[in-house]
Scaffold this motif. Structure first.
Motif, PDB file in Angstrom:
ATOM      1  N   SER A  53       0.840  -1.207   0.000  1.00  0.00           N
ATOM      2  CA  SER A  53       0.000   0.000   0.000  1.00  0.00           C
ATOM      3  C   SER A  53       0.868   1.249   0.000  1.00  0.00           C
ATOM      4  O   SER A  53       0.589   2.217  -0.711  1.00  0.00           O
ATOM      5  CB  SER A  53      -0.932   0.020   1.209  1.00  0.00           C
ATOM      6  N   ASP A  54       1.929   1.224   0.809  1.00  0.00           N
ATOM      7  CA  ASP A  54       2.830   2.371   0.868  1.00  0.00           C
ATOM      8  C   ASP A  54       3.476   2.618  -0.494  1.00  0.00           C
ATOM      9  O   ASP A  54       3.528   3.761  -0.966  1.00  0.00           O
ATOM     10  CB  ASP A  54       3.920   2.138   1.935  1.00  0.00           C
ATOM     11  N   GLY A  55       3.952   1.569  -1.139  1.00  0.00           N
ATOM     12  CA  GLY A  55       4.573   1.713  -2.452  1.00  0.00           C
ATOM     13  C   GLY A  55       3.605   2.254  -3.483  1.00  0.00           C
ATOM     14  O   GLY A  55       3.942   3.151  -4.265  1.00  0.00           O
ATOM     15  N   GLN A  56       2.394   1.735  -3.498  1.00  0.00           N
ATOM     16  CA  GLN A  56       1.384   2.201  -4.456  1.00  0.00           C
ATOM     17  C   GLN A  56       1.033   3.659  -4.211  1.00  0.00           C
ATOM     18  O   GLN A  56       0.896   4.443  -5.157  1.00  0.00           O
ATOM     19  CB  GLN A  56       0.152   1.309  -4.378  1.00  0.00           C
ATOM     20  N   ASN A  57       0.900   4.027  -2.930  1.00  0.00           N
ATOM     21  CA  ASN A  57       0.589   5.427  -2.608  1.00  0.00           C
ATOM     22  C   ASN A  57       1.727   6.351  -3.014  1.00  0.00           C
ATOM     23  O   ASN A  57       1.495   7.433  -3.567  1.00  0.00           O
ATOM     24  CB  ASN A  57       0.279   5.584  -1.121  1.00  0.00           C
ATOM     25  N   ARG A  58       2.949   5.937  -2.759  1.00  0.00           N
ATOM     26  CA  ARG A  58       4.099   6.769  -3.116  1.00  0.00           C
ATOM     27  C   ARG A  58       4.251   6.895  -4.628  1.00  0.00           C
ATOM     28  O   ARG A  58       4.565   7.977  -5.138  1.00  0.00           O
ATOM     29  CB  ARG A  58       5.363   6.213  -2.469  1.00  0.00           C
ATOM     30  N   LEU A  59       4.025   5.801  -5.339  1.00  0.00           N
ATOM     31  CA  LEU A  59       4.069   5.856  -6.807  1.00  0.00           C
ATOM     32  C   LEU A  59       2.979   6.779  -7.349  1.00  0.00           C
ATOM     33  O   LEU A  59       3.242   7.623  -8.209  1.00  0.00           O
ATOM     34  CB  LEU A  59       3.897   4.464  -7.402  1.00  0.00           C
ATOM     35  N   ALA A  60       1.769   6.597  -6.849  1.00  0.00           N
ATOM     36  CA  ALA A  60       0.651   7.425  -7.312  1.00  0.00           C
ATOM     37  C   ALA A  60       0.918   8.897  -7.032  1.00  0.00           C
ATOM     38  O   ALA A  60       0.660   9.762  -7.887  1.00  0.00           O
ATOM     39  CB  ALA A  60      -0.651   6.982  -6.648  1.00  0.00           C
ATOM     40  N   GLN A  61       1.456   9.193  -5.855  1.00  0.00           N
ATOM     41  CA  GLN A  61       1.740  10.580  -5.502  1.00  0.00           C
ATOM     42  C   GLN A  61       2.839  11.162  -6.396  1.00  0.00           C
ATOM     43  O   GLN A  61       2.745  12.292  -6.857  1.00  0.00           O
ATOM     44  CB  GLN A  61       2.138  10.702  -4.030  1.00  0.00           C
ATOM     45  N   ALA A  62       3.879  10.373  -6.659  1.00  0.00           N
ATOM     46  CA  ALA A  62       4.968  10.841  -7.519  1.00  0.00           C
ATOM     47  C   ALA A  62       4.457  11.111  -8.942  1.00  0.00           C
ATOM     48  O   ALA A  62       4.818  12.121  -9.551  1.00  0.00           O
ATOM     49  CB  ALA A  62       6.103   9.821  -7.543  1.00  0.00           C
ATOM     50  N   ILE A  63       3.616  10.227  -9.453  1.00  0.00           N
ATOM     51  CA  ILE A  63       3.062  10.423 -10.795  1.00  0.00           C
ATOM     52  C   ILE A  63       2.168  11.660 -10.813  1.00  0.00           C
ATOM     53  O   ILE A  63       2.267  12.499 -11.721  1.00  0.00           O
ATOM     54  CB  ILE A  63       2.306   9.160 -11.261  1.00  0.00           C
ATOM     55  N   ALA A  64       1.311  11.798  -9.814  1.00  0.00           N
ATOM     56  CA  ALA A  64       0.439  12.974  -9.737  1.00  0.00           C
ATOM     57  C   ALA A  64       1.265  14.250  -9.622  1.00  0.00           C
ATOM     58  O   ALA A  64       0.956  15.266 -10.277  1.00  0.00           O
ATOM     59  CB  ALA A  64      -0.521  12.845  -8.552  1.00  0.00           C
ATOM     60  N   ASP A  65       2.322  14.220  -8.815  1.00  0.00           N
ATOM     61  CA  ASP A  65       3.189  15.389  -8.674  1.00  0.00           C
ATOM     62  C   ASP A  65       3.883  15.714  -9.991  1.00  0.00           C
ATOM     63  O   ASP A  65       4.069  16.886 -10.334  1.00  0.00           O
ATOM     64  CB  ASP A  65       4.233  15.161  -7.578  1.00  0.00           C
ATOM     65  N   GLY A  66       4.264  14.688 -10.744  1.00  0.00           N
ATOM     66  CA  GLY A  66       4.872  14.902 -12.052  1.00  0.00           C
ATOM     67  C   GLY A  66       3.905  15.566 -13.015  1.00  0.00           C
ATOM     68  O   GLY A  66       4.269  16.503 -13.733  1.00  0.00           O
ATOM     69  N   PHE A  67       2.658  15.095 -13.033  1.00  0.00           N
ATOM     70  CA  PHE A  67       1.631  15.717 -13.878  1.00  0.00           C
ATOM     71  C   PHE A  67       1.402  17.162 -13.451  1.00  0.00           C
ATOM     72  O   PHE A  67       1.302  18.059 -14.289  1.00  0.00           O
ATOM     73  CB  PHE A  67       0.312  14.938 -13.812  1.00  0.00           C
ATOM     74  N   ALA A  68       1.329  17.401 -12.145  1.00  0.00           N
ATOM     75  CA  ALA A  68       1.111  18.754 -11.633  1.00  0.00           C
ATOM     76  C   ALA A  68       2.271  19.671 -12.026  1.00  0.00           C
ATOM     77  O   ALA A  68       2.057  20.822 -12.426  1.00  0.00           O
ATOM     78  CB  ALA A  68       0.928  18.723 -10.118  1.00  0.00           C
ATOM     79  N   SER A  69       3.482  19.167 -11.925  1.00  0.00           N
ATOM     80  CA  SER A  69       4.665  19.946 -12.301  1.00  0.00           C
ATOM     81  C   SER A  69       4.617  20.316 -13.787  1.00  0.00           C
ATOM     82  O   SER A  69       4.877  21.461 -14.170  1.00  0.00           O
ATOM     83  CB  SER A  69       5.923  19.136 -11.979  1.00  0.00           C
ATOM     84  N   TYR A  70       4.273  19.335 -14.623  1.00  0.00           N
ATOM     85  CA  TYR A  70       4.145  19.593 -16.055  1.00  0.00           C
ATOM     86  C   TYR A  70       3.045  20.620 -16.307  1.00  0.00           C
ATOM     87  O   TYR A  70       3.221  21.566 -17.072  1.00  0.00           O
ATOM     88  CB  TYR A  70       3.844  18.302 -16.820  1.00  0.00           C
ATOM     89  N   TYR A  71       1.901  20.448 -15.649  1.00  0.00           N
ATOM     90  CA  TYR A  71       0.754  21.334 -15.842  1.00  0.00           C
ATOM     91  C   TYR A  71       1.108  22.771 -15.474  1.00  0.00           C
ATOM     92  O   TYR A  71       0.782  23.708 -16.205  1.00  0.00           O
ATOM     93  CB  TYR A  71      -0.422  20.826 -15.010  1.00  0.00           C
ATOM     94  N   GLU A  72       1.799  22.946 -14.361  1.00  0.00           N
ATOM     95  CA  GLU A  72       2.208  24.286 -13.940  1.00  0.00           C
ATOM     96  C   GLU A  72       3.160  24.913 -14.964  1.00  0.00           C
ATOM     97  O   GLU A  72       3.010  26.079 -15.340  1.00  0.00           O
ATOM     98  CB  GLU A  72       2.868  24.235 -12.576  1.00  0.00           C
ATOM     99  N   ALA A  73       4.137  24.140 -15.420  1.00  0.00           N
ATOM    100  CA  ALA A  73       5.092  24.648 -16.409  1.00  0.00           C
ATOM    101  C   ALA A  73       4.376  24.953 -17.721  1.00  0.00           C
ATOM    102  O   ALA A  73       4.664  25.964 -18.368  1.00  0.00           O
ATOM    103  CB  ALA A  73       6.199  23.622 -16.630  1.00  0.00           C
ATOM    104  N   TYR A  74       3.429  24.119 -18.112  1.00  0.00           N
ATOM    105  CA  TYR A  74       2.681  24.328 -19.348  1.00  0.00           C
ATOM    106  C   TYR A  74       1.857  25.614 -19.254  1.00  0.00           C
ATOM    107  O   TYR A  74       1.840  26.411 -20.180  1.00  0.00           O
ATOM    108  CB  TYR A  74       1.773  23.135 -19.656  1.00  0.00           C
TER     109      TYR A  74
END
Length: 157
Positions: A130-151
């Motif tokens: 569960s911890d790994g899945q949550n951390r992966l999901a958060q990292a992916i979401a943060d990556g999308f958010a970072s891209y979205y902000e830069a875009y």
């Protein structure tokens, strides 16, 4: 989002982020041409599609330009997600380009994320927790958010 795997007896680890490889760009254009050819059957398509001619090579120059725009955006998106995933315990294998079937026929920036090797015992434990899945999901979401902000900062919209 996928998990990677290798055959027994081989060892591999790490996540990878893929964008569409250049050798598949023509496939995307062929699909667009085929799908758009039906608009000429619509009554008044010239007005509806503002003069777009599905049989005109000039009209498809636009599609090539759009694919290049999407490829550049896909690479930026992949780099943003890769950067966030790099903060996890697994090692990164980089951003790569490939002609995977799941990446074809897209009309927007898109990426394929291989989150790790399920055939690697240590990575499998992380991916199944569960911890790994949550951390992966958060990292992916943060990556999308970072891209979205830069875009949004670079966009005139």
């Amino acid at each position: 989002v996928h998990t990677n795997s290798v055959v027994p007896g081989h060892y591999a680890k790490g996540f990878q982020v893929y964008t569409l490889g250049m050798h598949r760009a023509k496939d995307n254009l062929d699909v667009a041409m085929r799908e758009n050819s039906v608009i000429s059957m619509e009554k008044g398509y010239q007005q509806t599609y503002q003069g777009f001619d599905p049989k005109s090579s000039e009209s498809y120059i636009m599609f090539e330009m759009m694919q290049n725009v999407h490829q550049d955006k896909s690479i930026r998106l992949a780099q943003a997600v890769q950067g966030k995933l790099a903060k996890l315990p697994s090692s990164g294998r980089g951003v790569r380009r490939a002609g995977f079937l799941v990446k074809r026929e897209t009309a927007m920036p898109s990426i394929l994320i291989e989150v790790g090797f399920i055939s690697n015992k240590k990575e499998a434990e992380f991916l199944l927790s569960s911890d790994g899945q949550n951390r992966l999901a958060q990292a992916i979401a943060d990556g999308f958010a970072s891209y979205y902000e830069a875009y949004n900062k670079s966009s005139s919209l």
